[in-house]
Design a protein around this motif. Structure first.
Motif, PDB file in Angstrom:
ATOM      1  N   MET A   1      51.373  54.921  20.948  1.00 10.94           N
ATOM      2  CA  MET A   1      51.624  53.452  20.941  1.00 10.94           C
ATOM      3  C   MET A   1      50.270  52.908  21.555  1.00 10.94           C
ATOM      4  SD  MET A   1      55.109  52.902  22.978  1.00 10.94           S
ATOM      5  CE  MET A   1      55.809  51.613  22.116  1.00 10.94           C
ATOM      6  N   ASN A   2      49.834  51.854  20.860  1.00  6.90           N
ATOM      7  CA  ASN A   2      48.613  51.237  20.981  1.00  6.90           C
ATOM      8  C   ASN A   2      49.074  49.559  21.560  1.00  6.90           C
ATOM      9  OD1 ASN A   2      46.876  53.317  20.024  1.00  6.90           O
ATOM     10  ND2 ASN A   2      47.540  52.426  17.960  1.00  6.90           N
ATOM     11  N   PHE A   3      48.164  49.244  22.632  1.00  8.22           N
ATOM     12  CA  PHE A   3      48.493  48.124  23.144  1.00  8.22           C
ATOM     13  C   PHE A   3      47.327  47.247  23.487  1.00  8.22           C
ATOM     14  CE2 PHE A   3      51.848  50.438  24.513  1.00  8.22           C
ATOM     15  CZ  PHE A   3      53.070  49.639  24.506  1.00  8.22           C
ATOM     16  N   ASP A   4      47.035  45.997  23.270  1.00  2.00           N
ATOM     17  CA  ASP A   4      45.976  45.043  23.553  1.00  2.00           C
ATOM     18  C   ASP A   4      46.503  44.357  24.398  1.00  2.00           C
ATOM     19  OD1 ASP A   4      44.452  46.149  21.246  1.00  2.00           O
ATOM     20  OD2 ASP A   4      45.595  44.883  19.710  1.00  2.00           O
ATOM     21  N   PHE A   5      45.329  43.729  25.428  1.00  2.00           N
ATOM     22  CA  PHE A   5      46.089  42.740  26.394  1.00  2.00           C
ATOM     23  C   PHE A   5      44.913  41.937  26.816  1.00  2.00           C
ATOM     24  CE2 PHE A   5      44.360  46.231  29.015  1.00  2.00           C
ATOM     25  CZ  PHE A   5      43.981  45.805  30.121  1.00  2.00           C
ATOM     26  N   ILE A   6      45.256  40.632  27.443  1.00  2.00           N
ATOM     27  CA  ILE A   6      44.452  40.024  28.065  1.00  2.00           C
ATOM     28  C   ILE A   6      44.793  39.774  29.485  1.00  2.00           C
ATOM     29  CG2 ILE A   6      43.699  37.337  28.178  1.00  2.00           C
ATOM     30  CD1 ILE A   6      44.499  37.141  25.169  1.00  2.00           C
ATOM     31  N   SER A   7      43.888  39.730  30.380  1.00  2.00           N
ATOM     32  CA  SER A   7      44.063  39.835  31.734  1.00  2.00           C
ATOM     33  C   SER A   7      43.135  38.902  32.620  1.00  2.00           C
ATOM     34  CB  SER A   7      43.555  40.983  32.383  1.00  2.00           C
ATOM     35  OG  SER A   7      42.008  41.575  32.401  1.00  2.00           O
ATOM     36  N   ASN A   8      43.622  38.328  33.788  1.00  2.00           N
ATOM     37  CA  ASN A   8      42.843  37.782  34.601  1.00  2.00           C
ATOM     38  C   ASN A   8      42.849  37.975  36.033  1.00  2.00           C
ATOM     39  OD1 ASN A   8      45.571  37.030  35.306  1.00  2.00           O
ATOM     40  ND2 ASN A   8      45.513  35.035  35.082  1.00  2.00           N
ATOM     41  N   THR A   9      41.835  37.858  36.540  1.00  2.00           N
ATOM     42  CA  THR A   9      41.801  38.232  38.035  1.00  2.00           C
ATOM     43  C   THR A   9      42.521  37.723  39.091  1.00  2.00           C
ATOM     44  OG1 THR A   9      39.511  38.884  37.546  1.00  2.00           O
ATOM     45  CG2 THR A   9      40.075  38.793  39.845  1.00  2.00           C
ATOM     46  N   ASP A  10      43.027  38.453  39.910  1.00  2.00           N
ATOM     47  CA  ASP A  10      44.014  37.815  40.936  1.00  2.00           C
ATOM     48  C   ASP A  10      42.973  36.955  41.966  1.00  2.00           C
ATOM     49  OD1 ASP A  10      45.793  37.164  42.797  1.00  2.00           O
ATOM     50  OD2 ASP A  10      46.493  38.965  43.368  1.00  2.00           O
ATOM     51  N   SER A  11      43.264  35.578  41.748  1.00  2.00           N
ATOM     52  CA  SER A  11      42.256  34.564  42.628  1.00  2.00           C
ATOM     53  C   SER A  11      42.854  34.564  44.120  1.00  2.00           C
ATOM     54  CB  SER A  11      42.439  33.293  41.991  1.00  2.00           C
ATOM     55  OG  SER A  11      43.742  32.840  42.056  1.00  2.00           O
ATOM     56  N   LYS A  12      43.969  34.988  44.330  1.00  2.00           N
ATOM     57  CA  LYS A  12      44.640  35.154  45.681  1.00  2.00           C
ATOM     58  C   LYS A  12      44.073  36.267  46.774  1.00  2.00           C
ATOM     59  CE  LYS A  12      48.802  33.069  43.833  1.00  2.00           C
ATOM     60  NZ  LYS A  12      50.144  33.244  43.382  1.00  2.00           N
ATOM     61  N   ALA A  13      43.496  37.067  45.971  1.00  2.00           N
ATOM     62  CA  ALA A  13      42.946  38.166  46.614  1.00  2.00           C
ATOM     63  C   ALA A  13      41.820  37.819  47.709  1.00  2.00           C
ATOM     64  CB  ALA A  13      42.535  39.509  45.715  1.00  2.00           C
ATOM     65  N   SER A  14      42.218  38.506  48.916  1.00  2.00           N
ATOM     66  CA  SER A  14      40.903  38.048  49.815  1.00  2.00           C
ATOM     67  C   SER A  14      40.008  39.206  49.630  1.00  2.00           C
ATOM     68  CB  SER A  14      41.385  38.218  51.152  1.00  2.00           C
ATOM     69  OG  SER A  14      41.572  39.571  51.542  1.00  2.00           O
ATOM     70  N   ILE A  15      38.816  39.109  50.336  1.00  2.00           N
ATOM     71  CA  ILE A  15      37.446  39.742  49.976  1.00  2.00           C
ATOM     72  C   ILE A  15      37.741  41.126  50.816  1.00  2.00           C
ATOM     73  CG2 ILE A  15      34.972  40.060  50.920  1.00  2.00           C
ATOM     74  CD1 ILE A  15      34.619  36.826  50.990  1.00  2.00           C
ATOM     75  N   SER A  16      38.552  41.373  51.500  1.00  2.00           N
ATOM     76  CA  SER A  16      38.703  42.593  52.057  1.00  2.00           C
ATOM     77  C   SER A  16      39.636  43.519  51.241  1.00  2.00           C
ATOM     78  CB  SER A  16      39.163  42.473  53.450  1.00  2.00           C
ATOM     79  OG  SER A  16      40.310  42.058  53.503  1.00  2.00           O
ATOM     80  N   ASP A  17      40.449  42.773  50.349  1.00  2.00           N
ATOM     81  CA  ASP A  17      41.199  43.501  49.651  1.00  2.00           C
ATOM     82  C   ASP A  17      40.830  44.107  48.255  1.00  2.00           C
ATOM     83  OD1 ASP A  17      43.575  42.461  51.102  1.00  2.00           O
ATOM     84  OD2 ASP A  17      43.973  40.730  49.537  1.00  2.00           O
ATOM     85  N   ILE A  18      41.374  45.203  47.616  1.00  2.00           N
ATOM     86  CA  ILE A  18      41.172  45.781  46.478  1.00  2.00           C
ATOM     87  C   ILE A  18      41.268  44.804  45.366  1.00  2.00           C
ATOM     88  CG2 ILE A  18      41.433  47.733  44.879  1.00  2.00           C
ATOM     89  CD1 ILE A  18      42.356  49.155  47.148  1.00  2.00           C
ATOM     90  N   PRO A  19      40.155  44.604  44.471  1.00  2.00           N
ATOM     91  CA  PRO A  19      40.366  43.859  43.195  1.00  2.00           C
ATOM     92  C   PRO A  19      41.538  44.073  42.490  1.00  2.00           C
ATOM     93  CG  PRO A  19      38.172  44.456  43.476  1.00  2.00           C
ATOM     94  CD  PRO A  19      38.932  45.350  44.461  1.00  2.00           C
TER      95      PRO A  19
END
Length: 73
Positions: A1-19
């Protein structure tokens, strides 16, 4: 199965959180047709890697992880 996706970065994550990223939209490639399957996953979840997304899709579609491929658009 092949998938294509568009993502966005979680803007709520703090600097100490893992991206993380969220899937904005995802399509399954079926022969010559792309089918939107965005409604089949939780698009608010913060994925830590494409590998984690592959595992989630494998579980959702009851397929072996090795049978899936992902492409970020």
């Amino acid at each position: 199965m092949n998938f294509d996706f568009i993502s966005n970065t979680d803007s709520k994550a703090s600097i100490s959180d893992i991206p993380t990223f969220q899937v904005q939209q995802i399509w399954q490639q079926l022969d010559d047709e792309r089918v939107d399957v965005s409604h089949l996953i939780d698009r608010t979840y913060g994925y830590h890697s494409e590998r984690e997304l592959r595992w989630h899709l494998a579980d959702r579609f009851s397929r072996p992880v090795r049978s899936l491929s992902l492409s970020r658009m």
